[in-house]
Design a protein around this motif. Structure first.
Motif, PDB file in Angstrom:
ATOM      1  N   ALA A 178       0.831  -1.204   0.000  1.00 25.98           N
ATOM      2  CA  ALA A 178       0.000   0.000   0.000  1.00 25.98           C
ATOM      3  C   ALA A 178       0.865   1.253   0.000  1.00 25.98           C
ATOM      4  O   ALA A 178       1.859   1.325   0.723  1.00 25.98           O
ATOM      5  CB  ALA A 178      -0.889  -0.013   1.240  1.00 25.98           C
ATOM      6  N   LEU A 179       0.475   2.210  -0.838  1.00 26.63           N
ATOM      7  CA  LEU A 179       1.165   3.506  -0.863  1.00 26.63           C
ATOM      8  C   LEU A 179       0.237   4.491  -0.172  1.00 26.63           C
ATOM      9  O   LEU A 179      -0.803   4.862  -0.718  1.00 26.63           O
ATOM     10  CB  LEU A 179       1.443   3.917  -2.309  1.00 26.63           C
ATOM     11  N   CYS A 180       0.572   4.857   1.037  1.00 28.06           N
ATOM     12  CA  CYS A 180      -0.396   5.560   1.877  1.00 28.06           C
ATOM     13  C   CYS A 180       0.252   6.680   2.693  1.00 28.06           C
ATOM     14  O   CYS A 180       0.283   6.632   3.919  1.00 28.06           O
ATOM     15  CB  CYS A 180      -1.062   4.520   2.785  1.00 28.06           C
TER      16      CYS A 180
ATOM     17  N   MET B  23       1.459  -4.406   3.674  1.00 30.56           N
ATOM     18  CA  MET B  23       2.823  -3.862   3.752  1.00 30.56           C
ATOM     19  C   MET B  23       2.719  -2.429   3.247  1.00 30.56           C
ATOM     20  O   MET B  23       2.477  -2.226   2.052  1.00 30.56           O
ATOM     21  CB  MET B  23       3.777  -4.629   2.838  1.00 30.56           C
ATOM     22  N   ALA B  24       2.871  -1.467   4.136  1.00 31.55           N
ATOM     23  CA  ALA B  24       2.556  -0.093   3.740  1.00 31.55           C
ATOM     24  C   ALA B  24       3.785   0.797   3.683  1.00 31.55           C
ATOM     25  O   ALA B  24       4.675   0.716   4.524  1.00 31.55           O
ATOM     26  CB  ALA B  24       1.541   0.498   4.712  1.00 31.55           C
ATOM     27  N   PHE B  25       3.805   1.646   2.666  1.00 29.75           N
ATOM     28  CA  PHE B  25       4.760   2.756   2.608  1.00 29.75           C
ATOM     29  C   PHE B  25       4.010   4.009   3.047  1.00 29.75           C
ATOM     30  O   PHE B  25       2.948   4.326   2.508  1.00 29.75           O
ATOM     31  CB  PHE B  25       5.287   2.955   1.185  1.00 29.75           C
ATOM     32  N   THR B  26       4.570   4.713   4.015  1.00 30.63           N
ATOM     33  CA  THR B  26       3.933   5.930   4.506  1.00 30.63           C
ATOM     34  C   THR B  26       5.010   6.865   5.037  1.00 30.63           C
ATOM     35  O   THR B  26       6.190   6.717   4.694  1.00 30.63           O
ATOM     36  CB  THR B  26       2.861   5.601   5.575  1.00 30.63           C
ATOM     37  N   ASP B  27       4.619   7.835   5.869  1.00 31.44           N
ATOM     38  CA  ASP B  27       5.589   8.723   6.507  1.00 31.44           C
ATOM     39  C   ASP B  27       5.346   8.676   8.018  1.00 31.44           C
ATOM     40  O   ASP B  27       4.459   7.950   8.483  1.00 31.44           O
ATOM     41  CB  ASP B  27       5.462  10.145   5.937  1.00 31.44           C
TER      42      ASP B  27
END
Ligand code: M6R
Length: 364
Positions: A273-275, A299-303
């Motif tokens: 996930a691009l979140c 599996m998330a990409f976040t900040d």
């Protein structure tokens, strides 16, 4: 040569920061933070419509460009796959602009779309990486990506350079049209100019992405999800994984999950996930939570701001540098490309020259 890198692709991934900086400097003055566009073959103030046409990753860059131009310049934009545009016969307004995006400038379908759009009275601008290419020659105007030669079949640095050009164009159009207030322009150009440094930080330590790659390498199918301008980056993640590792992957708009693809959710199908935090965060996070509740492994990409909420249900959370939501698609493109690279290396496929593919597709 490849220098100390194992593959051209690895070298080219590490060129993201330099290429982004070189490309942005062509269009944004770092001192005044103002966008200075070159002379264009159409007037962005009067243009009734922009039609993007491109193939593969270049088409995905065009899709991000569409979100940007609509958002800050309020111009109606279409983005088409070149092989479809050729046979779709869309009505085109007098004096409309055609934007072709291509690393090589030689892709047969994109070149054919260019010729068709030109014949139909559109003012043609090409965004290419090769100044002497056929597309550059046949366009009314050209803006260059400053990516340098790209040898790996997978488009990496050329893709982010395309995004850098398209973001600059969007801001320049918005400024010309008065839809982008000067303070907002300064804020967004500043955010863009910070991207190269964030990209460098991200590339310095890819150990988390390597760990993620070890899991993804076990999968037969993978889903990539994103919303808004991150949706085309989800498609880019899926395209890269397919072409490099031969693992079946699909990109979906997060909100579209419940209309079919959620039926695929299963512990064997990792969901990438691009979140990033921003106006769409809650919406995407709730789609992900629904997938997690059905046994999906997220599996998330976040900040940093997005991480705590996602950690409640995600199996892995990779924290990227915090950036303005406007530039988030550029920054998120890098880890999804890195992920595909590492998975391919783990699987032992031919990273620079995947089976059945050519760097420039010069046949229809
Ligand atoms: O040279 P182009 O940018 O026109 O090429 C378009 C596509 O063939 C290209 O982006 C392709 O999808 C890449 N192999 C993706 O990594």
């Amino acid at each position: 040569g490849k220098g100390n890198y194992r593959h051209f692709m690895e070298k080219e991934l590490h060129e993201h920061p330099v290429v982004l900086g070189d490309t942005l400097r062509q269009y944004i003055d770092p001192a005044s933070r103002a966008v200075a566009l070159p002379e264009l073959p159409f007037d962005p103030v009067a243009v009734p419509k922009i039609s993007f046409s491109a193939c593969g990753s270049a088409y995905l860059a065009a899709q991000v460009g569409r979100y940007w131009i609509e958002q800050v310049a309020r111009i109606p934009v279409d983005a088409d796959i070149a092989s479809e545009l050729r046979y779709r016969d869309p009505p085109l307004p007098e004096g409309g602009a055609a934007l072709l995006v291509s690393q090589s400038g030689e892709t047969a379908d994109t070149l054919a779309a260019l010729r068709l759009l030109r014949e139909r009275g559109q003012r043609v601008l090409s965004v290419v990486n090769v100044a002497e290419s056929s597309m550059a020659r046949e366009s009314h105007g050209t803006v260059l990506t400053v990516a340098g030669p790209e040898i790996g079949v997978a488009s990496t640095k050329a893709f982010t350079a395309q995004l850098a050009v398209l973001a600059s164009l969007a801001l320049g159009f918005g400024r010309a049209r008065g839809t982008l207030a000067p303070a907002e322009e300064a804020r967004l150009t500043a955010a863009l100019l910070e991207v190269p440094a964030h990209a460098a930080a991200l590339l310095e330590d890819s150990s988390e992405i390597l760990e993620l790659a070890r899991e993804v390498a076990q999968a037969r199918d993978v889903l990539f999800l994103g919303r808004g301008s991150l949706y085309p980056i989800a498609l880019e993640g899926a395209l890269k994984l397919k072409e490099l590792s031969y693992i079946h992957a699909e990109g979906y708009a997060a909100g579209e999950m419940k209309h079919g693809p959620i039926a695929l959710i299963d512990p064997a199908v990792p969901v990438i996930a691009l979140c990033p935090s921003g106006p769409l965060f809650e919406k995407t996070a709730s789609n992900l939570q629904e997938a997690a509740a059905r046994g999906g492994r997220i599996m998330a990409f976040t900040d940093a701001a997005g991480a705590p909420a996602l950690r409640r249900f995600a199996e892995r959370v990779v924290v990227l540098p915090a950036v303005d939501p406007f530039v988030a698609p550029i920054l998120h493109a890098i880890p999804v490309q890195l992920l595909a690279y590492h998975v391919a290396v783990l699987k032992g496929t031919d990273v620079d020259q995947p089976r059945n593919l050519a760097k420039a597709v010069t046949v229809e």
